[in-house]
Design a protein around this motif. Sequence first.
Motif, mmCIF file in Angstrom:
data_model
loop_
_atom_site.group_PDB
_atom_site.id
_atom_site.type_symbol
_atom_site.label_atom_id
_atom_site.label_comp_id
_atom_site.label_asym_id
_atom_site.label_seq_id
_atom_site.Cartn_x
_atom_site.Cartn_y
_atom_site.Cartn_z
ATOM 1 N N TYR A 63 0.899 -1.153 0.000
ATOM 2 C CA TYR A 63 0.000 0.000 0.000
ATOM 3 C C TYR A 63 0.938 1.202 0.000
ATOM 4 N N THR A 64 1.149 1.788 -1.181
ATOM 5 C CA THR A 64 2.228 2.749 -1.364
ATOM 6 C C THR A 64 1.784 3.985 -2.146
ATOM 7 N N ASP A 65 2.718 4.911 -2.260
ATOM 8 C CA ASP A 65 2.451 6.131 -3.014
ATOM 9 C C ASP A 65 2.801 5.983 -4.491
ATOM 10 N N ASP A 66 3.300 4.819 -4.903
ATOM 11 C CA ASP A 66 3.696 4.621 -6.290
ATOM 12 C C ASP A 66 3.539 3.149 -6.675
ATOM 13 N N MET A 67 3.041 2.887 -7.867
ATOM 14 C CA MET A 67 2.890 1.523 -8.361
ATOM 15 C C MET A 67 4.230 1.049 -8.930
ATOM 16 N N SER A 68 4.602 -0.178 -8.592
ATOM 17 C CA SER A 68 5.824 -0.764 -9.144
ATOM 18 C C SER A 68 5.410 -1.963 -9.985
ATOM 19 N N VAL A 69 5.542 -1.850 -11.288
ATOM 20 C CA VAL A 69 5.071 -2.915 -12.178
ATOM 21 C C VAL A 69 5.826 -4.207 -11.911
ATOM 22 N N LEU A 70 7.128 -4.204 -11.998
ATOM 23 C CA LEU A 70 7.966 -5.369 -11.681
ATOM 24 C C LEU A 70 9.291 -4.874 -11.135
ATOM 25 N N GLY A 71 9.454 -4.956 -9.848
ATOM 26 C CA GLY A 71 10.685 -4.491 -9.231
ATOM 27 C C GLY A 71 11.521 -5.634 -8.698
ATOM 28 N N PRO A 72 12.687 -5.322 -8.137
ATOM 29 C CA PRO A 72 13.627 -6.353 -7.693
ATOM 30 C C PRO A 72 13.320 -6.966 -6.332
ATOM 31 N N PHE A 73 12.446 -6.355 -5.536
ATOM 32 C CA PHE A 73 12.186 -6.896 -4.203
ATOM 33 C C PHE A 73 10.883 -7.685 -4.214
ATOM 34 N N TYR A 74 10.986 -8.982 -4.432
ATOM 35 C CA TYR A 74 9.830 -9.874 -4.559
ATOM 36 C C TYR A 74 8.805 -9.315 -5.533
ATOM 37 N N LEU A 170 -1.914 7.581 0.301
ATOM 38 C CA LEU A 170 -1.324 6.575 -0.575
ATOM 39 C C LEU A 170 -2.378 6.140 -1.585
ATOM 40 N N ASN A 171 -1.946 5.804 -2.787
ATOM 41 C CA ASN A 171 -2.908 5.564 -3.852
ATOM 42 C C ASN A 171 -2.880 4.169 -4.439
ATOM 43 N N TYR A 172 -1.893 3.352 -4.133
ATOM 44 C CA TYR A 172 -1.756 2.087 -4.844
ATOM 45 C C TYR A 172 -1.725 0.903 -3.892
#
Length: 187
Positions: A63-74, A170-172
């Motif tokens: 639950y964050t302020d930015d969407m991460s499509v595919l990142g390095p942490f799981y 937070l938006n995502y």
Amino acid sequence: SIGRWHSFGDATPMENNIILVPKIQSTAGSLWTDAILPLSNWSVEFNITISNPGDFGGFAIWYTDDMSVLGPFYGGPPSFNGLSIVGLINKVEKDKIYLDIHCILSESDSIDWFSATLPKPQASMWLNDDDTTFSILFELNDTSISFFTKSKNENPVKIETYEIKENFDLNYLGITALNDEYSSSIK
């Protein structure tokens, strides 16, 4: 896309569930919503099945302020501002595999996963050789956020509560998963 939910990477929507990562080495998948969430007084439950767990791998709920499509942490972002619940698969002995659950809150500054270490897990569970199904819930109200785990046909067990000083802007909301060189299927 399923309604306001969007899948990325190796995530595969099925009729009754979504496979975040198939049982294939070095895969990553994510599912994020772009729905506008209320500032407080809501909850969400993720029903998770880990099939044939490998030695390592894991997932994270964000639950964050930015969407991460595919990142390095799981499959999630390398740094973030907000909340994360991390499920880390570990093999301790030849036939003993368990899941550590870590809850992380970052209210005022971003946590950088490349320089940070995970806190002591707030909960752990042994994983079956075939399928292990459980739920992770979190509830956000005006003054706190609480995280729970729940096994099939059991009442939820609180694993952590954080007091919050002000409403999160937070938006995502998303769930991500990653297989390392070993593989575990996560739905």
